[in-house]
Scaffold this motif. Structure first.
Motif, PDB file in Angstrom:
ATOM      1  N   ARG A 252     -62.615  -8.076 -21.492  1.00 47.81           N
ATOM      2  CA  ARG A 252     -63.112  -9.544 -22.057  1.00 47.81           C
ATOM      3  C   ARG A 252     -64.770  -9.174 -22.835  1.00 47.81           C
ATOM      4  NH1 ARG A 252     -61.329 -12.331 -17.013  1.00 47.81           N
ATOM      5  NH2 ARG A 252     -62.641 -10.731 -16.177  1.00 47.81           N
ATOM      6  N   ILE A 253     -65.238 -10.182 -23.725  1.00 47.98           N
ATOM      7  CA  ILE A 253     -66.322  -9.879 -24.280  1.00 47.98           C
ATOM      8  C   ILE A 253     -67.455 -10.217 -23.339  1.00 47.98           C
ATOM      9  CG2 ILE A 253     -67.565 -10.965 -26.109  1.00 47.98           C
ATOM     10  CD1 ILE A 253     -65.111  -9.595 -27.119  1.00 47.98           C
ATOM     11  N   VAL A 254     -68.242  -9.152 -23.578  1.00 51.18           N
ATOM     12  CA  VAL A 254     -69.609  -9.472 -22.619  1.00 51.18           C
ATOM     13  C   VAL A 254     -70.765  -9.977 -23.471  1.00 51.18           C
ATOM     14  CG1 VAL A 254     -71.475  -8.369 -21.193  1.00 51.18           C
ATOM     15  CG2 VAL A 254     -68.796  -7.409 -21.313  1.00 51.18           C
ATOM     16  N   GLN A 255     -71.446 -11.377 -23.024  1.00 49.46           N
ATOM     17  CA  GLN A 255     -72.700 -11.847 -23.739  1.00 49.46           C
ATOM     18  C   GLN A 255     -73.641 -11.688 -22.977  1.00 49.46           C
ATOM     19  OE1 GLN A 255     -71.986 -15.976 -24.026  1.00 49.46           O
ATOM     20  NE2 GLN A 255     -72.903 -16.184 -25.665  1.00 49.46           N
ATOM     21  N   GLU A 256     -74.910 -11.190 -23.891  1.00 50.49           N
ATOM     22  CA  GLU A 256     -76.166 -11.188 -23.131  1.00 50.49           C
ATOM     23  C   GLU A 256     -76.905 -12.428 -23.325  1.00 50.49           C
ATOM     24  OE1 GLU A 256     -79.548  -8.061 -23.602  1.00 50.49           O
ATOM     25  OE2 GLU A 256     -79.483  -9.247 -25.170  1.00 50.49           O
ATOM     26  N   MET A 257     -77.036 -12.962 -21.840  1.00 53.31           N
ATOM     27  CA  MET A 257     -77.593 -14.475 -21.719  1.00 53.31           C
ATOM     28  C   MET A 257     -79.150 -14.315 -21.543  1.00 53.31           C
ATOM     29  SD  MET A 257     -74.771 -15.928 -21.363  1.00 53.31           S
ATOM     30  CE  MET A 257     -75.544 -17.668 -21.007  1.00 53.31           C
ATOM     31  N   GLU A 258     -79.656 -13.333 -21.193  1.00 50.29           N
ATOM     32  CA  GLU A 258     -81.088 -12.950 -21.019  1.00 50.29           C
ATOM     33  C   GLU A 258     -81.615 -11.843 -21.472  1.00 50.29           C
ATOM     34  OE1 GLU A 258     -84.885 -14.667 -21.189  1.00 50.29           O
ATOM     35  OE2 GLU A 258     -83.167 -16.236 -20.709  1.00 50.29           O
ATOM     36  N   HIS A 259     -82.765 -11.516 -22.189  1.00 51.58           N
ATOM     37  CA  HIS A 259     -83.198 -10.232 -22.272  1.00 51.58           C
ATOM     38  C   HIS A 259     -84.832 -10.290 -22.049  1.00 51.58           C
ATOM     39  CE1 HIS A 259     -83.385  -6.144 -24.424  1.00 51.58           C
ATOM     40  NE2 HIS A 259     -84.629  -6.676 -24.850  1.00 51.58           N
ATOM     41  N   ILE A 260     -85.051  -9.657 -20.921  1.00 52.11           N
ATOM     42  CA  ILE A 260     -86.516  -9.393 -20.565  1.00 52.11           C
ATOM     43  C   ILE A 260     -86.858  -7.888 -20.592  1.00 52.11           C
ATOM     44  CG2 ILE A 260     -87.946  -9.764 -18.776  1.00 52.11           C
ATOM     45  CD1 ILE A 260     -86.281 -11.611 -17.321  1.00 52.11           C
ATOM     46  N   THR A 261     -88.024  -7.764 -21.643  1.00 52.37           N
ATOM     47  CA  THR A 261     -88.771  -6.562 -21.775  1.00 52.37           C
ATOM     48  C   THR A 261     -89.624  -6.148 -20.673  1.00 52.37           C
ATOM     49  OG1 THR A 261     -88.371  -7.113 -24.332  1.00 52.37           O
ATOM     50  CG2 THR A 261     -89.984  -5.177 -23.572  1.00 52.37           C
ATOM     51  N   ASN A 262     -89.731  -5.011 -20.146  1.00 52.76           N
ATOM     52  CA  ASN A 262     -90.651  -4.778 -19.514  1.00 52.76           C
ATOM     53  C   ASN A 262     -91.695  -3.579 -19.806  1.00 52.76           C
ATOM     54  OD1 ASN A 262     -92.065  -4.425 -16.695  1.00 52.76           O
ATOM     55  ND2 ASN A 262     -90.372  -3.361 -15.779  1.00 52.76           N
TER      56      ASN A 262
ATOM     57  N   ARG B  28     -94.280  -1.869 -23.097  1.00 55.28           N
ATOM     58  CA  ARG B  28     -94.277  -2.026 -24.429  1.00 55.28           C
ATOM     59  C   ARG B  28     -93.027  -1.485 -25.163  1.00 55.28           C
ATOM     60  NH1 ARG B  28    -100.493   0.594 -25.546  1.00 55.28           N
ATOM     61  NH2 ARG B  28    -101.182  -0.896 -23.909  1.00 55.28           N
ATOM     62  N   ASP B  29     -92.357  -0.662 -24.496  1.00 55.79           N
ATOM     63  CA  ASP B  29     -91.014  -0.123 -25.158  1.00 55.79           C
ATOM     64  C   ASP B  29     -89.995  -1.204 -25.021  1.00 55.79           C
ATOM     65  OD1 ASP B  29     -89.023   1.028 -26.026  1.00 55.79           O
ATOM     66  OD2 ASP B  29     -89.084   2.776 -24.759  1.00 55.79           O
ATOM     67  N   THR B  30     -89.398  -1.528 -25.979  1.00 55.48           N
ATOM     68  CA  THR B  30     -88.348  -2.958 -26.117  1.00 55.48           C
ATOM     69  C   THR B  30     -87.080  -2.246 -25.381  1.00 55.48           C
ATOM     70  OG1 THR B  30     -87.552  -2.108 -28.238  1.00 55.48           O
ATOM     71  CG2 THR B  30     -89.146  -4.121 -28.047  1.00 55.48           C
ATOM     72  N   GLU B  31     -86.965  -0.969 -25.378  1.00 58.11           N
ATOM     73  CA  GLU B  31     -85.684  -0.549 -24.571  1.00 58.11           C
ATOM     74  C   GLU B  31     -86.115  -0.426 -23.151  1.00 58.11           C
ATOM     75  OE1 GLU B  31     -84.561   3.306 -26.305  1.00 58.11           O
ATOM     76  OE2 GLU B  31     -83.861   2.464 -28.122  1.00 58.11           O
ATOM     77  N   ASN B  32     -86.982  -0.841 -22.491  1.00 57.04           N
ATOM     78  CA  ASN B  32     -87.195  -0.673 -21.193  1.00 57.04           C
ATOM     79  C   ASN B  32     -87.212  -2.219 -20.799  1.00 57.04           C
ATOM     80  OD1 ASN B  32     -87.951  -0.306 -18.565  1.00 57.04           O
ATOM     81  ND2 ASN B  32     -90.283   0.082 -19.121  1.00 57.04           N
ATOM     82  N   CYS B  33     -86.070  -2.682 -20.789  1.00 60.38           N
ATOM     83  CA  CYS B  33     -85.705  -3.984 -20.366  1.00 60.38           C
ATOM     84  C   CYS B  33     -84.539  -4.216 -19.411  1.00 60.38           C
ATOM     85  CB  CYS B  33     -85.364  -4.720 -21.578  1.00 60.38           C
ATOM     86  SG  CYS B  33     -83.448  -4.194 -22.217  1.00 60.38           S
ATOM     87  N   VAL B  34     -84.433  -5.507 -18.947  1.00 58.30           N
ATOM     88  CA  VAL B  34     -83.538  -5.963 -17.964  1.00 58.30           C
ATOM     89  C   VAL B  34     -82.870  -7.100 -18.746  1.00 58.30           C
ATOM     90  CG1 VAL B  34     -83.143  -7.362 -15.807  1.00 58.30           C
ATOM     91  CG2 VAL B  34     -84.745  -5.386 -16.004  1.00 58.30           C
ATOM     92  N   SER B  35     -81.518  -6.955 -18.698  1.00 59.42           N
ATOM     93  CA  SER B  35     -80.479  -8.065 -19.344  1.00 59.42           C
ATOM     94  C   SER B  35     -79.726  -8.641 -18.334  1.00 59.42           C
ATOM     95  CB  SER B  35     -79.369  -7.526 -20.398  1.00 59.42           C
ATOM     96  OG  SER B  35     -80.307  -6.793 -21.459  1.00 59.42           O
ATOM     97  N   LEU B  36     -79.359 -10.120 -18.497  1.00 54.35           N
ATOM     98  CA  LEU B  36     -78.366 -10.660 -17.795  1.00 54.35           C
ATOM     99  C   LEU B  36     -77.167 -10.909 -18.483  1.00 54.35           C
ATOM    100  CD1 LEU B  36     -77.998 -12.422 -15.083  1.00 54.35           C
ATOM    101  CD2 LEU B  36     -78.965 -14.406 -16.444  1.00 54.35           C
ATOM    102  N   LEU B  37     -76.243 -10.543 -18.158  1.00 52.44           N
ATOM    103  CA  LEU B  37     -74.798 -10.321 -18.983  1.00 52.44           C
ATOM    104  C   LEU B  37     -73.985 -11.334 -18.180  1.00 52.44           C
ATOM    105  CD1 LEU B  37     -74.736  -6.648 -19.296  1.00 52.44           C
ATOM    106  CD2 LEU B  37     -75.673  -8.377 -20.880  1.00 52.44           C
ATOM    107  N   ARG B  38     -73.167 -12.045 -19.131  1.00 50.69           N
ATOM    108  CA  ARG B  38     -72.072 -12.830 -18.637  1.00 50.69           C
ATOM    109  C   ARG B  38     -70.684 -12.412 -19.334  1.00 50.69           C
ATOM    110  NH1 ARG B  38     -71.570 -18.983 -20.398  1.00 50.69           N
ATOM    111  NH2 ARG B  38     -70.562 -18.053 -22.194  1.00 50.69           N
ATOM    112  N   VAL B  39     -69.650 -12.264 -18.597  1.00 49.76           N
ATOM    113  CA  VAL B  39     -68.404 -12.169 -19.223  1.00 49.76           C
ATOM    114  C   VAL B  39     -67.653 -13.316 -19.558  1.00 49.76           C
ATOM    115  CG1 VAL B  39     -66.042 -10.962 -18.781  1.00 49.76           C
ATOM    116  CG2 VAL B  39     -67.940 -10.004 -17.868  1.00 49.76           C
ATOM    117  N   ASN B  40     -67.263 -13.502 -20.865  1.00 48.26           N
ATOM    118  CA  ASN B  40     -66.781 -14.837 -21.393  1.00 48.26           C
ATOM    119  C   ASN B  40     -65.258 -14.656 -20.717  1.00 48.26           C
ATOM    120  OD1 ASN B  40     -68.963 -15.744 -22.661  1.00 48.26           O
ATOM    121  ND2 ASN B  40     -68.259 -14.542 -24.677  1.00 48.26           N
ATOM    122  N   VAL B  41     -65.047 -15.780 -19.939  1.00 46.58           N
ATOM    123  CA  VAL B  41     -63.595 -16.219 -19.184  1.00 46.58           C
ATOM    124  C   VAL B  41     -62.924 -17.348 -20.079  1.00 46.58           C
ATOM    125  CG1 VAL B  41     -62.424 -16.551 -17.288  1.00 46.58           C
ATOM    126  CG2 VAL B  41     -64.326 -14.924 -17.339  1.00 46.58           C
ATOM    127  N   ALA B  42     -61.652 -17.267 -20.565  1.00 44.52           N
ATOM    128  CA  ALA B  42     -61.211 -18.405 -21.213  1.00 44.52           C
ATOM    129  C   ALA B  42     -60.642 -19.370 -20.175  1.00 44.52           C
ATOM    130  CB  ALA B  42     -60.098 -17.787 -22.050  1.00 44.52           C
TER     131      ALA B  42
END
Length: 115
Positions: free
Chosen positions: A89-99, A101-115
Protein backbone atom coordinates in the motif's frame (compact mmCIF):
# COMPACT_ATOMS: atom_id res chain seq x y z
CA UNK A 1 8.91 12.40 18.87
CA UNK A 2 12.71 12.79 18.75
CA UNK A 3 13.00 11.13 22.17
CA UNK A 4 10.85 8.21 20.98
CA UNK A 5 13.02 7.86 17.85
CA UNK A 6 16.14 7.90 20.03
CA UNK A 7 14.72 5.14 22.26
CA UNK A 8 13.84 3.08 19.18
CA UNK A 9 17.38 3.41 17.77
CA UNK A 10 18.94 2.48 21.11
CA UNK A 11 16.57 -0.49 21.40
CA UNK A 12 17.40 -1.60 17.84
CA UNK A 13 21.15 -1.45 18.44
CA UNK A 14 20.77 -3.27 21.76
CA UNK A 15 18.79 -5.94 19.92
CA UNK A 16 21.42 -6.55 17.27
CA UNK A 17 24.55 -6.07 19.39
CA UNK A 18 26.05 -9.32 20.56
CA UNK A 19 27.78 -9.63 23.92
CA UNK A 20 29.30 -12.41 25.96
CA UNK A 21 25.82 -13.01 27.37
CA UNK A 22 23.88 -12.72 24.10
CA UNK A 23 25.62 -14.27 21.11
CA UNK A 24 24.47 -14.84 17.55
CA UNK A 25 23.88 -18.43 16.44
CA UNK A 26 23.86 -19.54 12.80
CA UNK A 27 20.42 -20.88 11.95
CA UNK A 28 21.02 -21.84 8.33
CA UNK A 29 23.12 -21.01 5.31
CA UNK A 30 26.72 -21.18 4.30
CA UNK A 31 29.09 -18.27 4.04
CA UNK A 32 27.59 -14.92 3.01
CA UNK A 33 23.99 -16.19 3.14
CA UNK A 34 24.00 -17.12 6.82
CA UNK A 35 20.85 -16.47 8.83
CA UNK A 36 21.77 -15.56 12.40
CA UNK A 37 19.49 -15.62 15.45
CA UNK A 38 19.85 -14.29 18.97
CA UNK A 39 17.48 -14.52 21.92
CA UNK A 40 17.45 -12.59 25.16
CA UNK A 41 15.06 -12.08 28.05
CA UNK A 42 13.34 -8.75 28.45
CA UNK A 43 13.20 -8.23 32.20
CA UNK A 44 13.91 -4.54 32.84
CA UNK A 45 13.32 -2.78 29.53
CA UNK A 46 11.32 0.35 30.36
CA UNK A 47 7.96 0.32 28.62
CA UNK A 48 8.33 -3.22 27.25
CA UNK A 49 6.55 -6.37 28.38
CA UNK A 50 8.47 -9.18 30.06
CA UNK A 51 9.39 -12.06 27.79
CA UNK A 52 11.76 -13.41 25.18
CA UNK A 53 13.14 -11.11 22.47
CA UNK A 54 14.11 -12.83 19.22
CA UNK A 55 16.41 -11.08 16.74
CA UNK A 56 17.05 -12.52 13.28
CA UNK A 57 19.56 -11.09 10.80
CA UNK A 58 21.17 -11.80 7.48
CA UNK A 59 23.25 -9.77 5.07
CA UNK A 60 23.69 -9.55 1.34
CA UNK A 61 25.65 -7.46 -1.12
CA UNK A 62 23.92 -4.83 -3.25
CA UNK A 63 25.93 -3.74 -6.29
CA UNK A 64 25.01 -0.03 -5.85
CA UNK A 65 26.54 2.83 -3.85
CA UNK A 66 25.47 2.97 -0.16
CA UNK A 67 24.01 6.50 -0.59
CA UNK A 68 21.65 5.23 -3.29
CA UNK A 69 20.44 2.41 -1.01
CA UNK A 70 19.93 4.87 1.86
CA UNK A 71 17.93 7.25 -0.36
CA UNK A 72 15.78 4.38 -1.62
CA UNK A 73 15.02 3.18 1.91
CA UNK A 74 14.14 6.62 3.26
CA UNK A 75 11.93 7.66 0.32
CA UNK A 76 8.31 7.17 1.37
CA UNK A 77 7.34 6.82 -2.31
CA UNK A 78 9.45 3.66 -2.66
CA UNK A 79 8.67 2.23 0.78
CA UNK A 80 5.76 0.12 -0.45
CA UNK A 81 8.27 -1.69 -2.71
CA UNK A 82 10.38 -3.04 0.16
CA UNK A 83 8.55 -2.69 3.49
CA UNK A 84 6.56 -5.84 4.26
CA UNK A 85 4.52 -3.92 6.84
CA UNK A 86 3.10 -1.64 4.13
CA UNK A 87 1.77 -4.73 2.32
CA UNK A 88 2.13 -3.00 -1.07
CA UNK A 89 0.00 0.00 0.00
CA UNK A 90 0.96 3.66 -0.34
CA UNK A 91 3.06 5.09 2.52
CA UNK A 92 2.50 8.76 3.38
CA UNK A 93 4.82 10.98 5.43
CA UNK A 94 2.68 12.69 8.08
CA UNK A 95 5.45 14.59 9.88
CA UNK A 96 9.09 15.38 9.11
CA UNK A 97 11.30 16.65 11.94
CA UNK A 98 14.86 17.68 11.10
CA UNK A 99 17.43 17.09 13.84
CA UNK A 100 20.41 19.37 13.32
CA UNK A 101 21.69 21.30 10.32
CA UNK A 102 21.68 18.40 7.87
CA UNK A 103 18.15 17.95 6.47
CA UNK A 104 18.84 14.23 5.94
CA UNK A 105 19.26 13.83 9.71
CA UNK A 106 15.57 13.60 10.48
CA UNK A 107 12.71 11.63 11.99
CA UNK A 108 9.58 10.96 9.95
CA UNK A 109 6.17 9.83 11.10
CA UNK A 110 4.73 7.60 8.38
CA UNK A 111 1.22 6.31 7.75
CA UNK A 112 0.10 3.48 5.50
CA UNK A 113 -3.06 4.45 3.61
CA UNK A 114 -5.72 1.82 4.15
CA UNK A 115 -8.83 1.93 1.97
Amino acid sequence: MLKLAERMVISFYAGVSASTTHTWTTLSGTGADDVQVMTRKSVDDLGRPLGIVLSVATSFLLPVPPKRVFEFLRDENSRNEWDILSNGRIVQEMEHITNGRDTENCVSLLRVNVA
